[in-house]
Design a protein around this motif. Structure first.
Motif, PDB file in Angstrom:
ATOM      1  N   GLU A   1       0.974  -1.289   0.004  1.00 44.32           N
ATOM      2  CA  GLU A   1      -0.144  -0.114   0.000  1.00 44.32           C
ATOM      3  C   GLU A   1       0.859   1.274   0.166  1.00 44.32           C
ATOM      4  O   GLU A   1       0.610   2.252   0.403  1.00 44.32           O
ATOM      5  CB  GLU A   1      -0.883   0.004   1.100  1.00 44.32           C
ATOM      6  CG  GLU A   1      -2.121  -1.004   0.918  1.00 44.32           C
ATOM      7  CD  GLU A   1      -2.883  -0.834  -0.100  1.00 44.32           C
ATOM      8  OE1 GLU A   1      -3.308   0.375  -0.539  1.00 44.32           O
ATOM      9  OE2 GLU A   1      -3.287  -1.727  -0.829  1.00 44.32           O
ATOM     10  N   ALA A   2       2.161   1.199  -0.527  1.00 40.98           N
ATOM     11  CA  ALA A   2       2.625   2.526  -1.006  1.00 40.98           C
ATOM     12  C   ALA A   2       2.542   3.053  -2.044  1.00 40.98           C
ATOM     13  O   ALA A   2       1.880   2.322  -2.935  1.00 40.98           O
ATOM     14  CB  ALA A   2       4.360   2.191  -1.051  1.00 40.98           C
ATOM     15  N   GLU A   3       2.271   4.434  -2.149  1.00 45.42           N
ATOM     16  CA  GLU A   3       2.105   5.324  -3.431  1.00 45.42           C
ATOM     17  C   GLU A   3       3.451   5.377  -4.278  1.00 45.42           C
ATOM     18  O   GLU A   3       4.069   6.001  -3.565  1.00 45.42           O
ATOM     19  CB  GLU A   3       1.072   6.416  -2.948  1.00 45.42           C
ATOM     20  CG  GLU A   3       0.463   6.872  -4.302  1.00 45.42           C
ATOM     21  CD  GLU A   3      -0.884   7.682  -3.951  1.00 45.42           C
ATOM     22  OE1 GLU A   3      -1.219   8.239  -4.883  1.00 45.42           O
ATOM     23  OE2 GLU A   3      -0.918   8.034  -2.815  1.00 45.42           O
TER      24      GLU A   3
ATOM     25  N   TYR B   1       5.818   6.719  -1.139  1.00 46.17           N
ATOM     26  CA  TYR B   1       5.736   7.036   0.109  1.00 46.17           C
ATOM     27  C   TYR B   1       4.640   6.164   0.602  1.00 46.17           C
ATOM     28  O   TYR B   1       3.808   5.528   0.218  1.00 46.17           O
ATOM     29  CB  TYR B   1       5.443   8.450   0.073  1.00 46.17           C
ATOM     30  CG  TYR B   1       4.421   8.965  -0.565  1.00 46.17           C
ATOM     31  CD1 TYR B   1       3.080   9.024   0.239  1.00 46.17           C
ATOM     32  CD2 TYR B   1       4.100   9.286  -1.850  1.00 46.17           C
ATOM     33  CE1 TYR B   1       1.813   9.551  -0.137  1.00 46.17           C
ATOM     34  CE2 TYR B   1       3.010   9.705  -2.216  1.00 46.17           C
ATOM     35  CZ  TYR B   1       1.872   9.811  -1.535  1.00 46.17           C
ATOM     36  OH  TYR B   1       0.563  10.283  -2.044  1.00 46.17           O
ATOM     37  N   HIS B   2       4.599   6.099   2.007  1.00 49.86           N
ATOM     38  CA  HIS B   2       3.841   5.290   2.722  1.00 49.86           C
ATOM     39  C   HIS B   2       3.577   6.107   4.170  1.00 49.86           C
ATOM     40  O   HIS B   2       4.516   6.794   4.676  1.00 49.86           O
ATOM     41  CB  HIS B   2       4.421   3.982   3.285  1.00 49.86           C
ATOM     42  CG  HIS B   2       3.409   2.857   3.981  1.00 49.86           C
ATOM     43  ND1 HIS B   2       2.999   3.092   5.360  1.00 49.86           N
ATOM     44  CD2 HIS B   2       2.278   2.206   3.331  1.00 49.86           C
ATOM     45  CE1 HIS B   2       2.302   2.309   5.528  1.00 49.86           C
ATOM     46  NE2 HIS B   2       1.747   1.633   4.498  1.00 49.86           N
ATOM     47  N   ALA B   3       2.226   6.224   4.585  1.00 43.04           N
ATOM     48  CA  ALA B   3       1.872   6.820   5.420  1.00 43.04           C
ATOM     49  C   ALA B   3       2.494   6.791   6.842  1.00 43.04           C
ATOM     50  O   ALA B   3       2.923   7.913   7.432  1.00 43.04           O
ATOM     51  CB  ALA B   3       0.455   6.909   5.946  1.00 43.04           C
ATOM     52  N   THR B   4       3.078   5.804   7.285  1.00 42.37           N
ATOM     53  CA  THR B   4       3.811   5.457   8.356  1.00 42.37           C
ATOM     54  C   THR B   4       5.364   4.750   8.299  1.00 42.37           C
ATOM     55  O   THR B   4       6.034   5.115   9.171  1.00 42.37           O
ATOM     56  CB  THR B   4       2.995   4.463   9.177  1.00 42.37           C
ATOM     57  OG1 THR B   4       2.793   3.207   8.471  1.00 42.37           O
ATOM     58  CG2 THR B   4       1.496   5.133   9.709  1.00 42.37           C
ATOM     59  N   ARG B   5       5.610   4.292   7.206  1.00 41.67           N
ATOM     60  CA  ARG B   5       7.049   3.884   6.793  1.00 41.67           C
ATOM     61  C   ARG B   5       7.923   4.618   6.098  1.00 41.67           C
ATOM     62  O   ARG B   5       9.224   4.070   6.066  1.00 41.67           O
ATOM     63  CB  ARG B   5       6.614   2.251   6.153  1.00 41.67           C
ATOM     64  CG  ARG B   5       5.583   1.514   7.332  1.00 41.67           C
ATOM     65  CD  ARG B   5       5.735   0.059   6.739  1.00 41.67           C
ATOM     66  NE  ARG B   5       6.660  -0.666   6.637  1.00 41.67           N
ATOM     67  CZ  ARG B   5       6.487  -2.018   6.077  1.00 41.67           C
ATOM     68  NH1 ARG B   5       5.535  -2.723   6.116  1.00 41.67           N
ATOM     69  NH2 ARG B   5       7.645  -2.954   6.062  1.00 41.67           N
TER      70      ARG B   5
ATOM     71  N   THR C   1      12.921   5.393   3.681  1.00 47.79           N
ATOM     72  CA  THR C   1      13.802   5.865   4.754  1.00 47.79           C
ATOM     73  C   THR C   1      12.848   6.683   5.761  1.00 47.79           C
ATOM     74  O   THR C   1      11.759   7.350   5.254  1.00 47.79           O
ATOM     75  CB  THR C   1      14.914   6.453   4.375  1.00 47.79           C
ATOM     76  OG1 THR C   1      14.686   7.705   3.677  1.00 47.79           O
ATOM     77  CG2 THR C   1      15.734   5.667   3.673  1.00 47.79           C
ATOM     78  N   ALA C   2      12.835   6.854   6.952  1.00 51.39           N
ATOM     79  CA  ALA C   2      12.514   7.682   7.938  1.00 51.39           C
ATOM     80  C   ALA C   2      12.481   9.196   7.406  1.00 51.39           C
ATOM     81  O   ALA C   2      13.579   9.536   7.114  1.00 51.39           O
ATOM     82  CB  ALA C   2      12.743   7.370   9.413  1.00 51.39           C
ATOM     83  N   PRO C   3      11.456   9.978   7.526  1.00 52.55           N
ATOM     84  CA  PRO C   3      11.555  11.273   7.144  1.00 52.55           C
ATOM     85  C   PRO C   3      12.451  12.204   8.008  1.00 52.55           C
ATOM     86  O   PRO C   3      12.924  11.706   9.079  1.00 52.55           O
ATOM     87  CB  PRO C   3      10.101  11.752   7.181  1.00 52.55           C
ATOM     88  CG  PRO C   3       9.205  10.680   8.250  1.00 52.55           C
ATOM     89  CD  PRO C   3      10.005   9.631   8.112  1.00 52.55           C
ATOM     90  N   LEU C   4      13.076  13.114   7.188  1.00 49.60           N
ATOM     91  CA  LEU C   4      14.059  14.083   8.026  1.00 49.60           C
ATOM     92  C   LEU C   4      13.456  15.399   8.167  1.00 49.60           C
ATOM     93  O   LEU C   4      12.183  15.445   8.134  1.00 49.60           O
ATOM     94  CB  LEU C   4      15.259  14.271   7.101  1.00 49.60           C
ATOM     95  CG  LEU C   4      15.989  13.017   6.926  1.00 49.60           C
ATOM     96  CD1 LEU C   4      17.388  13.308   5.900  1.00 49.60           C
ATOM     97  CD2 LEU C   4      16.708  12.364   8.061  1.00 49.60           C
TER      98      LEU C   4
ATOM     99  N   LEU D   1       4.315  17.392   2.527  1.00 46.68           N
ATOM    100  CA  LEU D   1       3.390  17.903   3.126  1.00 46.68           C
ATOM    101  C   LEU D   1       2.309  16.519   3.694  1.00 46.68           C
ATOM    102  O   LEU D   1       2.083  16.614   4.936  1.00 46.68           O
ATOM    103  CB  LEU D   1       2.442  18.465   2.500  1.00 46.68           C
ATOM    104  CG  LEU D   1       1.364  19.449   2.908  1.00 46.68           C
ATOM    105  CD1 LEU D   1       1.906  20.413   3.886  1.00 46.68           C
ATOM    106  CD2 LEU D   1       0.590  20.279   1.567  1.00 46.68           C
ATOM    107  N   VAL D   2       2.448  15.503   2.990  1.00 44.56           N
ATOM    108  CA  VAL D   2       1.886  14.241   3.531  1.00 44.56           C
ATOM    109  C   VAL D   2       2.567  13.738   4.777  1.00 44.56           C
ATOM    110  O   VAL D   2       1.811  13.390   5.774  1.00 44.56           O
ATOM    111  CB  VAL D   2       1.770  13.149   2.394  1.00 44.56           C
ATOM    112  CG1 VAL D   2       1.264  11.834   3.035  1.00 44.56           C
ATOM    113  CG2 VAL D   2       0.858  13.573   1.143  1.00 44.56           C
ATOM    114  N   HIS D   3       4.062  13.470   4.675  1.00 41.42           N
ATOM    115  CA  HIS D   3       4.550  12.976   5.771  1.00 41.42           C
ATOM    116  C   HIS D   3       4.599  14.067   6.994  1.00 41.42           C
ATOM    117  O   HIS D   3       4.866  13.480   8.179  1.00 41.42           O
ATOM    118  CB  HIS D   3       5.733  12.388   5.380  1.00 41.42           C
ATOM    119  CG  HIS D   3       5.956  11.271   4.791  1.00 41.42           C
ATOM    120  ND1 HIS D   3       5.630   9.974   5.447  1.00 41.42           N
ATOM    121  CD2 HIS D   3       5.679  10.999   3.387  1.00 41.42           C
ATOM    122  CE1 HIS D   3       5.855   9.034   4.768  1.00 41.42           C
ATOM    123  NE2 HIS D   3       5.815   9.492   3.242  1.00 41.42           N
ATOM    124  N   GLY D   4       4.389  15.127   6.819  1.00 41.62           N
ATOM    125  CA  GLY D   4       4.516  16.357   7.833  1.00 41.62           C
ATOM    126  C   GLY D   4       3.348  16.448   8.651  1.00 41.62           C
ATOM    127  O   GLY D   4       2.982  17.465   9.470  1.00 41.62           O
ATOM    128  N   GLY D   5       2.393  15.730   8.047  1.00 40.48           N
ATOM    129  CA  GLY D   5       0.665  15.908   9.042  1.00 40.48           C
ATOM    130  C   GLY D   5      -0.127  16.775   8.074  1.00 40.48           C
ATOM    131  O   GLY D   5      -1.154  16.967   8.633  1.00 40.48           O
TER     132      GLY D   5
END
Length: 629
Positions: A278-280, A313-317, A345-348, A387-391
């Protein structure tokens, strides 16, 4: 020696008994049966207890002092930390600004928290910072068209909620699994309701078809007159399909996708823990989703820019990006490209402070990205990986001017800090993700200044009732200009106006309304410490009488004295429309606004001139012109 030992043991017993009666902080200890608490104590902060008959004698003063010297001191009591709460007030209105009561309001992805009252008013209170762009209409009857802030309050424009659901199939009725279904065209809502320049937000519904090809879009508003909403469906290996949303919705509809012979990019999405489902995956506006094994197949578009990135990207991974992947594809030539491996990789983050010219902190400034990694083109704010990963929202500085931008990829970014009240801005150079202690400092050229001026017409006569607005372009996207409005003034009878707080750089003045044609002026072209005399073109009202013409499929245009086509503006559906070549209506049509220097009317069929007539328009009157046969 033995007697000395007995005396010592007795003293220790006395001390132990006294310690039992007192607690370590001098507070009241549980009273034994027969003990009586006195109303006052001879020693401040202590509890005096009446001795029982069988109680041991009180310790001597010296023993008491020694006891107090070694007793642990109580920690001073500290108040419980207060939790900051945010309050957002606003109104729920229909497409034409009429308040609507009884509508549920909450945050995107949640449940309704409050219900609008009389006039559509609501009050939303939550712990922590409340970002207005997350506020949504959560109601069974109405859905959000878009929202915006006006005077610090949220305005939620709504429409009746309509049903959009059904199945996506092939021409032979086989279900298409994993097809992306989403609404588009929300920018036409602004044009239809006359809100073209506002910094707005909307929550465009999306869904993915299940194993039976079924989908359901929640929170779809009925499009108001003049708006064109569409349901778009796409899937790997199929040509996309588009359906225009009618006012009644699209209940239980079947959408057919036809296979194509397009090229495919295939690959795997993984992270440190293995395959990611379920990664886009996105490239040049095309998208796909990874399966349980992390595999994906993305249909490549017909063309792309060389600097287009391949993003997963994935919402949590986490997220991954291959920069300038478009150039790689161009170099590969025809055929399917080789498979790619995208490792999330984890977001910075980038953290720092926003400061004024003298180094003082600036509070309530928004910090955003000028070059985020786009997930899909169009609209503002752009939907980016960051923006997606930053909430879903950009940070706002606190009282110390501090900010923290999260959800970033391993790359450099250019930052922008903006005060949405004054429109002062700070632009950064490239900053590597992961940096701390970044300073964004206001330039002296952006300091606020006063602008005084007079608006006059072509002959130098004053123009009254014209609005002068400070504007900043948030994003220029082709013909679309997403702007933020600042201070506004209106010219008086002498044409005079004053703007008290205007940034010295990167903004423009826009004059419009009254009898003036719209015009803009960069702040850098406005004189400092002297009056601005701004000469504007004026407008006339024009109506065409086409009752005696048989030209039912014709257009018309109006030219100035130099032979250049002029823009015509008219009211439609509660908003405004504009064109240099509208269609000719078969009777007394719309009332158009056109510049006073209009000199020639032309009627065209198929792009060829079939009739023309000279124009002599009078300002302040309705000029009715009979269309020549």
């Amino acid at each position: 020696m033995r007697s000395l030992l007995l005396v010592t043991l007795a003293a220790l017993a006395v001390l132990a008994l006294v310690w039992f009666v007192r607690d370590d902080g001098g507070a009241r200890a549980p009273l034994e049966q027969g003990a009586v608490a006195q109303e006052s104590s001879p020693v401040a902060g202590e509890l005096a207890v009446a001795p029982r008959e069988d109680a041991a004698p009180a310790p001597a003063p010296a023993e008491r002092a020694a006891l107090e010297a070694v007793a642990p001191k109580p920690e001073p009591s500290r108040p419980a930390p207060s939790v900051e709460r945010s309050v957002l007030r606003g109104r729920v209105v229909d497409a034409w600004d009429v308040g609507v009561a009884g509508v549920g309001v909450g945050l995107r992805g949640g449940a309704a928290e409050v219900v609008s009252g009389p006039g559509g008013a609501f009050r939303l209170e939550r712990p922590g910072r409340l970002e207005p762009s997350l506020v949504n209409v959560l109601d069974e009857r109405r859905a959000l068209l878009f929202g915006y802030l006006e005077g610090g309050e949220a305005v939620l424009k709504t429409a009746p909620r309509v049903r959009v659901d059904g199945h996506v199939t092939t021409p032979d009725l086989e279900p298409v699994v994993g097809a992306a279904v989403q609404m588009s065209g929300f920018h036409t809502l602004l044009q239809a309701t006359g809100e073209v320049h506002r910094d707005y937000w909307s929550h465009q519904p999306r869904a993915t078809t299940d194993g039976a090809g079924a989908f359901r879009l929640d929170g779809v508003p009925a499009p108001p007159e003049g708006a064109r909403l569409q349901v778009g469906v796409s899937a790997a290996g199929f040509a996309p399909a588009w359906l225009t949303l009618p006012p009644g919705g699209l209940p239980a509809t079947r959408i057919e996708l036809r296979p194509t012979g397009v090229r495919f990019l295939r690959g795997l999405v993984v992270d440190a823990g293995g395959p990611v489902a379920e990664a886009e995956v996105v490239f040049a506006g095309q998208r796909a989703h990874s399966t349980e094994s992390g595999a994906f197949a993305l249909a490549l578009p017909g063309d792309w820019l060389d600097d287009a990135s391949l993003v997963a990207y994935h919402a949590t991974r986490g997220a991954a990006s291959l920069a300038a992947y478009g150039a790689t594809l161009t170099a590969l030539g025809e055929g399917d490209p080789p498979p790619v491996r995208l490792e999330l990789t984890a977001p910075l983050a980038i953290a720092g402070r926003v400061l004024d010219v003298d180094g003082a902190p600036l509070e309530d400034w928004r910090v955003d990205l000028l070059d985020g990694t786009e997930v899909e083109p169009g609209g503002y704010p752009r939907r980016t990986v960051e923006l997606v990963h930053g909430g879903g929202v950009y940070p706002v500085t606190n009282a110390d001017g501090a900010f923290r931008l999260t959800g970033l990829l391993e790359r450099e970014y250019r930052l922008r800090a903006i005060d949405l009240r004054t429109l002062q801005t700070i632009l950064s150079g490239p900053i590597r993700a992961g940096r701390e202690g970044v300073e964004l400092r206001l330039e002296p050229a952006c300091a606020l200044r006063e602008v005084r001026g007079r608006l006059v017409d072509e002959a130098g006569a004053p123009l009254a009732g014209v609005s002068v607005l400070v504007q900043f372009t948030l994003l220029q996207d082709g013909n679309a200009n997403y702007s933020q409005n600042g201070e506004r003034a209106r010219s008086d009878e002498q044409g005079a106006f004053t703007l008290a707080r205007v940034p010295g750089a990167r903004v423009r003045l826009e004059a419009s309304g009254g009898e003036a044609d719209s015009a803009t002026l960069a702040i850098e072209d406005v004189p400092v410490d002297e009056e601005l005399v701004w000469r504007l073109k004026t407008l006339c009202r024009l109506q065409l009488d086409a009752r005696d013409t048989a030209c039912t499929d014709c257009q018309f245009e109006v030219l100035d004295r130099a032979g250049e086509p002029l823009s015509l503006q008219w009211e439609i559906g509660g908003g405004r429309a504009g064109s240099t070549r509208p269609w000719l209506e078969s009777d007394l049509g719309s009332t158009y606004e056109v510049r006073t220097d209009a000199a020639l009317l032309r009627v065209l069929r198929g792009g060829q001139v079939v009739a023309e007539a000279p124009l002599r328009l009078v300002r302040g009157e309705l000029n009715v012109v009979v269309v020549p046969r």
